[in-house]
Write a protein that holds these residues in place. Structure first.
Motif, PDB file in Angstrom:
ATOM      1  N   ALA A  36       0.845  -1.199   0.000  1.00 56.44           N
ATOM      2  CA  ALA A  36       0.000   0.000   0.000  1.00 56.44           C
ATOM      3  C   ALA A  36       0.877   1.244   0.000  1.00 56.44           C
ATOM      4  O   ALA A  36       2.059   1.195   0.355  1.00 56.44           O
ATOM      5  N   ASP A  37       0.276   2.361  -0.359  1.00 56.67           N
ATOM      6  CA  ASP A  37       1.020   3.621  -0.393  1.00 56.67           C
ATOM      7  C   ASP A  37       1.538   4.022   0.987  1.00 56.67           C
ATOM      8  O   ASP A  37       2.493   4.770   1.098  1.00 56.67           O
ATOM      9  N   CYS A  38       0.936   3.498   2.058  1.00 57.88           N
ATOM     10  CA  CYS A  38       1.400   3.796   3.416  1.00 57.88           C
ATOM     11  C   CYS A  38       2.540   2.875   3.841  1.00 57.88           C
ATOM     12  O   CYS A  38       3.078   3.014   4.938  1.00 57.88           O
ATOM     13  N   GLY A  39       2.909   1.902   2.999  1.00 57.68           N
ATOM     14  CA  GLY A  39       3.992   0.973   3.302  1.00 57.68           C
ATOM     15  C   GLY A  39       3.544  -0.355   3.878  1.00 57.68           C
ATOM     16  O   GLY A  39       4.350  -1.273   4.004  1.00 57.68           O
ATOM     17  N   ALA A  40       2.274  -0.490   4.249  1.00 57.71           N
ATOM     18  CA  ALA A  40       1.768  -1.767   4.767  1.00 57.71           C
ATOM     19  C   ALA A  40       1.808  -2.817   3.657  1.00 57.71           C
ATOM     20  O   ALA A  40       1.671  -2.489   2.476  1.00 57.71           O
ATOM     21  N   ILE A  41       1.994  -4.078   4.056  1.00 60.86           N
ATOM     22  CA  ILE A  41       2.081  -5.171   3.097  1.00 60.86           C
ATOM     23  C   ILE A  41       1.045  -6.232   3.440  1.00 60.86           C
ATOM     24  O   ILE A  41       0.953  -6.681   4.573  1.00 60.86           O
ATOM     25  N   GLY A  42       0.268  -6.627   2.436  1.00 62.05           N
ATOM     26  CA  GLY A  42      -0.687  -7.723   2.576  1.00 62.05           C
ATOM     27  C   GLY A  42      -0.139  -8.942   1.859  1.00 62.05           C
ATOM     28  O   GLY A  42       0.424  -8.826   0.772  1.00 62.05           O
ATOM     29  N   TYR A  43      -0.287 -10.119   2.475  1.00 61.27           N
ATOM     30  CA  TYR A  43       0.265 -11.341   1.911  1.00 61.27           C
ATOM     31  C   TYR A  43      -0.837 -12.307   1.485  1.00 61.27           C
ATOM     32  O   TYR A  43      -1.854 -12.435   2.145  1.00 61.27           O
ATOM     33  N   GLY A  44      -0.603 -13.003   0.382  1.00 62.39           N
ATOM     34  CA  GLY A  44      -1.482 -14.057  -0.089  1.00 62.39           C
ATOM     35  C   GLY A  44      -0.632 -15.137  -0.722  1.00 62.39           C
ATOM     36  O   GLY A  44       0.549 -14.923  -0.982  1.00 62.39           O
ATOM     37  N   ASN A  45      -1.233 -16.313  -0.955  1.00 60.88           N
ATOM     38  CA  ASN A  45      -0.459 -17.341  -1.631  1.00 60.88           C
ATOM     39  C   ASN A  45      -1.329 -18.099  -2.609  1.00 60.88           C
ATOM     40  O   ASN A  45      -2.552 -18.062  -2.525  1.00 60.88           O
ATOM     41  N   LEU A 101      -4.246 -12.846  -4.821  1.00 63.97           N
ATOM     42  CA  LEU A 101      -4.402 -11.392  -4.729  1.00 63.97           C
ATOM     43  C   LEU A 101      -5.557 -11.011  -3.814  1.00 63.97           C
ATOM     44  O   LEU A 101      -5.461 -10.042  -3.053  1.00 63.97           O
ATOM     45  N   ASP A 102      -6.643 -11.762  -3.863  1.00 61.94           N
ATOM     46  CA  ASP A 102      -7.790 -11.501  -3.001  1.00 61.94           C
ATOM     47  C   ASP A 102      -7.412 -11.675  -1.527  1.00 61.94           C
ATOM     48  O   ASP A 102      -7.764 -10.845  -0.680  1.00 61.94           O
ATOM     49  N   ILE A 103      -6.690 -12.727  -1.212  1.00 66.22           N
ATOM     50  CA  ILE A 103      -6.242 -12.970   0.164  1.00 66.22           C
ATOM     51  C   ILE A 103      -5.334 -11.830   0.625  1.00 66.22           C
ATOM     52  O   ILE A 103      -5.480 -11.305   1.732  1.00 66.22           O
ATOM     53  N   ALA A 104      -4.396 -11.433  -0.228  1.00 64.31           N
ATOM     54  CA  ALA A 104      -3.480 -10.344   0.122  1.00 64.31           C
ATOM     55  C   ALA A 104      -4.237  -9.028   0.329  1.00 64.31           C
ATOM     56  O   ALA A 104      -3.919  -8.255   1.230  1.00 64.31           O
ATOM     57  N   ALA A 105      -5.259  -8.782  -0.497  1.00 65.60           N
ATOM     58  CA  ALA A 105      -6.065  -7.558  -0.344  1.00 65.60           C
ATOM     59  C   ALA A 105      -6.816  -7.573   0.985  1.00 65.60           C
ATOM     60  O   ALA A 105      -6.887  -6.557   1.683  1.00 65.60           O
ATOM     61  N   HIS A 106      -7.363  -8.728   1.345  1.00 63.66           N
ATOM     62  CA  HIS A 106      -8.070  -8.826   2.627  1.00 63.66           C
ATOM     63  C   HIS A 106      -7.107  -8.670   3.813  1.00 63.66           C
ATOM     64  O   HIS A 106      -7.457  -8.070   4.829  1.00 63.66           O
ATOM     65  N   ASP A 107      -5.897  -9.200   3.676  1.00 62.00           N
ATOM     66  CA  ASP A 107      -4.897  -9.020   4.731  1.00 62.00           C
ATOM     67  C   ASP A 107      -4.565  -7.537   4.885  1.00 62.00           C
ATOM     68  O   ASP A 107      -4.533  -7.005   6.004  1.00 62.00           O
ATOM     69  N   LEU A 108      -4.360  -6.861   3.786  1.00 58.51           N
ATOM     70  CA  LEU A 108      -4.050  -5.428   3.817  1.00 58.51           C
ATOM     71  C   LEU A 108      -5.205  -4.631   4.413  1.00 58.51           C
ATOM     72  O   LEU A 108      -5.000  -3.744   5.254  1.00 58.51           O
TER      73      LEU A 108
END
Length: 163
Positions: A36-45, A101-108
């Motif tokens: 994200a633009d704030c530097g947070a990272i969401g992970y998915g696999n 990508l969906d999992i990573a978006a939900h994590d973020l």
């Protein structure tokens, strides 16, 4: 906003193997990071299971890199429905790539609102007692075991929230 997307091969051992009729999986691999633009990272696999989904590791990487990632870069992290719609409309099939990508978006998103995926632990298993709640034998997950995954408002245990 989603600023960038990274794809990498990383092997994270699972506490308990995941068994299907076709195989036993001992680690999560093929990790996707949404930054994200704030530097947070969401992970998915995205585990490839060609015999079921038709997806291979190479097809997952190509689908994310060449087609899916450009469709969601710039989306607000809050717009999970828009992200999902963009992924679904970008190409047919490729369910593993879309899921990663969906999992990573939900994590973020969970990080942004302060309500993580892990919403409850038992508090008494060996993992909880040793400070490794993320490995709890009886976890409760937001949007899976507990309502609130797609809600506009959520009730969450304060001990599992952050700001």
């Amino acid at each position: 906003k989603i600023r960038e997307i990274h794809i990498g091969k990383l092997s994270i051992p699972l506490r308990k193997p995941f068994k299907t009729a076709l195989r036993t999986v001992h680690s999560a691999e093929d990790i996707v990071e949404l930054v994200a633009d704030c530097g947070a990272i969401g992970y998915g696999n995205a585990p490839p299971t060609a015999v079921i989904t038709g997806d291979s590791q190479d097809s997952i990487v190509a689908a994310i890199r060449d087609i899916l990632a450009p469709k969601i870069i710039g989306f607000d992290v809050d717009n999970l429905e828009g992200i999902s719609t963009a992924l679904d409309g970008a190409l047919r099939h490729n369910h593993s790539a879309k899921a990663a990508l969906d999992i990573a978006a939900h994590d973020l998103f969970g990080q942004r609102v302060g309500v993580p995926w892990l919403g409850h632990t038992c508090g008494h298993c060996a993992y909880c007692q040793s400070g490794h709640e993320n490995l709890c034998d009886e976890p409760g997950f937001t949007g899976y075991h507990r309502d609130g995954g797609f809600a506009s408002h959520a009730i969450a245990d304060a001990g599992f929230c952050f700001s």
